[in-house]
Design an enzyme around this catalytic site. Structure first.
Site, PDB file in Angstrom:
ATOM      1  N   LEU A 137      31.250  59.077 -34.440  1.00  0.00           N
ATOM      2  CA  LEU A 137      29.793  59.030 -34.469  1.00  0.00           C
ATOM      3  C   LEU A 137      29.322  58.763 -33.045  1.00  0.00           C
ATOM      4  O   LEU A 137      29.986  58.048 -32.289  1.00  0.00           O
ATOM      5  CB  LEU A 137      29.294  57.908 -35.396  1.00  0.00           C
ATOM      6  CG  LEU A 137      29.577  58.047 -36.889  1.00  0.00           C
ATOM      7  CD1 LEU A 137      29.072  56.810 -37.636  1.00  0.00           C
ATOM      8  CD2 LEU A 137      28.951  59.303 -37.470  1.00  0.00           C
ATOM      9  N   ASP A 138      28.186  59.330 -32.688  1.00  0.00           N
ATOM     10  CA  ASP A 138      27.633  59.072 -31.359  1.00  0.00           C
ATOM     11  C   ASP A 138      27.362  57.581 -31.187  1.00  0.00           C
ATOM     12  O   ASP A 138      27.171  56.849 -32.166  1.00  0.00           O
ATOM     13  CB  ASP A 138      26.339  59.857 -31.169  1.00  0.00           C
ATOM     14  CG  ASP A 138      26.560  61.358 -31.237  1.00  0.00           C
ATOM     15  OD1 ASP A 138      27.672  61.806 -30.915  1.00  0.00           O
ATOM     16  OD2 ASP A 138      25.608  62.076 -31.606  1.00  0.00           O
ATOM     17  N   LYS A 139      27.300  57.146 -29.942  1.00  0.00           N
ATOM     18  CA  LYS A 139      27.107  55.727 -29.634  1.00  0.00           C
ATOM     19  C   LYS A 139      25.940  55.119 -30.416  1.00  0.00           C
ATOM     20  O   LYS A 139      26.064  54.029 -30.984  1.00  0.00           O
ATOM     21  CB  LYS A 139      26.879  55.556 -28.135  1.00  0.00           C
ATOM     22  CG  LYS A 139      26.564  54.129 -27.709  1.00  0.00           C
ATOM     23  CD  LYS A 139      26.258  54.045 -26.219  1.00  0.00           C
ATOM     24  CE  LYS A 139      25.858  52.631 -25.821  1.00  0.00           C
ATOM     25  NZ  LYS A 139      25.487  52.535 -24.380  1.00  0.00           N
ATOM     26  N   THR A 141      24.366  56.370 -33.096  1.00  0.00           N
ATOM     27  CA  THR A 141      24.312  56.715 -34.519  1.00  0.00           C
ATOM     28  C   THR A 141      25.038  55.643 -35.316  1.00  0.00           C
ATOM     29  O   THR A 141      26.116  55.192 -34.929  1.00  0.00           O
ATOM     30  CB  THR A 141      24.957  58.094 -34.772  1.00  0.00           C
ATOM     31  OG1 THR A 141      24.227  59.086 -34.056  1.00  0.00           O
ATOM     32  CG2 THR A 141      24.946  58.448 -36.249  1.00  0.00           C
ATOM     33  N   ARG A 236      21.818  66.638 -34.345  1.00  0.00           N
ATOM     34  CA  ARG A 236      20.806  66.506 -33.304  1.00  0.00           C
ATOM     35  C   ARG A 236      20.467  67.867 -32.700  1.00  0.00           C
ATOM     36  O   ARG A 236      19.294  68.191 -32.481  1.00  0.00           O
ATOM     37  CB  ARG A 236      21.301  65.539 -32.230  1.00  0.00           C
ATOM     38  CG  ARG A 236      21.596  64.139 -32.777  1.00  0.00           C
ATOM     39  CD  ARG A 236      22.409  63.294 -31.804  1.00  0.00           C
ATOM     40  NE  ARG A 236      21.692  63.041 -30.560  1.00  0.00           N
ATOM     41  CZ  ARG A 236      22.246  62.453 -29.507  1.00  0.00           C
ATOM     42  NH1 ARG A 236      23.522  62.076 -29.539  1.00  0.00           N
ATOM     43  NH2 ARG A 236      21.536  62.239 -28.424  1.00  0.00           N
TER      44      ARG A 236
END
Length: 324
Positions: A137-139, A141, A236
């Site tokens: 997961l993105d930082k 998210t 995104r």
């Protein structure tokens, strides 16, 4: 430091005439074909103590032996970082990742990551590639992630991702009011000029995102999204591509769209939301050892809950103004 892995199996008669790499995949199903092929090429997987080529054929009764070293990830240090663990057994770990936590060490983030926390929580992950991380997961998210605690579990979970049998659902707040749900089926690749970004690209890898409307507000939409593929920044990029970027997204969101006539509290709420409003809400998979179908769901983080409260309040005020 290295750990030794030792395996052996006898080639069954019904496999006669097949290639070594094909037989190895049948004899050692807990390991990926690429890993087995590398062991053959490196001489770590032998046939009757002889080194053969992946394409060499076998005829039944031969002894396959694996003697290989698995590198420990000593360059990554264990760190005592709190984890919100939703489920754990000897094979897998499911956690609820907070905003601000980088998943894997990289340039600019050499420690303080989820990987460092995992090595502290379960030291045996030192012997599993990437400390058992199978998806990211993105930082900024939040939400559910699964981690494999053994190499066989990791191999099986990666296969589920590749075969698109692992279910992942997200909730998000998009800028703009969508009239209904839909599908974004657009290939993606690294952005041609900005290497920190991804982009829709005709020659990119396939990427498919399903979305449906949970609630419409006067200038935003609360969405539920489901991934078929797991490209970097996929939700995104796809939502920005159809001109409904995620609220707060610093990379793809563009200029913030401020509704006309809203009060200062609401404006402050929007301006203060400094991350993409995206949460991995639900995860479903087949347990790699028990083969039981499992699923988990976690609540939205407090910042997104507060955001939805403000969106509802602004929407009610706007409707009252329209009425009068």
């Amino acid at each position: 430091m290295q750990d030794m892995l030792t395996l052996q199996a006898v080639v069954e008669v019904q496999w006669a005439g097949m290639r070594l790499d094909q037989i190895a995949a049948l004899a050692f199903p807990d390991y990926s074909r690429s890993r087995l092929k590398n062991w053959i090429l490196d001489g770590d997987l032998t046939v009757d103590q002889q080194t053969l080529r992946p394409r060499d054929k076998l005829y039944g009764g031969e002894l396959l032996q694996v003697n290989t070293k698995i590198e420990r990830q000593e360059r990554w240090q264990p760190q005592a970082i709190d984890l919100d663990i939703v489920f754990e057994d000897e094979h897998i770990l499911v956690l609820n990742k907070p905003a601000g936590l980088v998943v894997h060490p990289a340039a600019g983030h050499h420690d303080g990551t989820l990987l460092n926390a995992l090595l502290h929580h379960a030291p045996q992950l030192n012997s599993v590639p990437r400390a058992g991380i199978v998806h990211r997961l993105d930082k900024e998210t939040t939400g559910l992630m699964v981690v494999a605690k053994t190499i066989p579990a990791q191999t099986e979970l990666v296969a589920q991702l590749q075969e698109r049998t692992m279910g992942r659902e997200y909730e998000a707040v998009a800028q703009g009011v969508l009239t209904g749900g839909g599908v974004v089926d657009e290939p993606m690749a690294r952005h041609s000029r900005n290497r920190q970004k991804m982009a829709v690209a005709p020659l990119g890898k396939p990427a498919t995102t399903h979305y449906r409307v949970l609630k419409r507000y006067r200038a935003h939409t609360h969405l539920r999204l489901k991934l078929e593929t797991g490209r970097t920044h996929q939700i995104r990029v796809h939502m920005a591509h159809i001109n409904y970027p995620l609220l707060g997204d610093p990379l793809y969101g563009g200029r913030m769209r401020l509704p006309k006539g809203c009060d200062e509290n609401f404006l402050d709420c929007l301006r203060d939301f400094k991350r993409q409003a995206l949460h991995a809400k639900r995860l479903e998979l087949t347990h790699p050892h028990t083969e039981q179908d499992m699923e988990w769901e976690v609540d939205l983080p407090t910042d997104m809950q507060a955001l939805l409260v403000e969106l509802e309040r602004d929407n009610n005020l706007w409707q009252e103004q329209q009425y009068y």
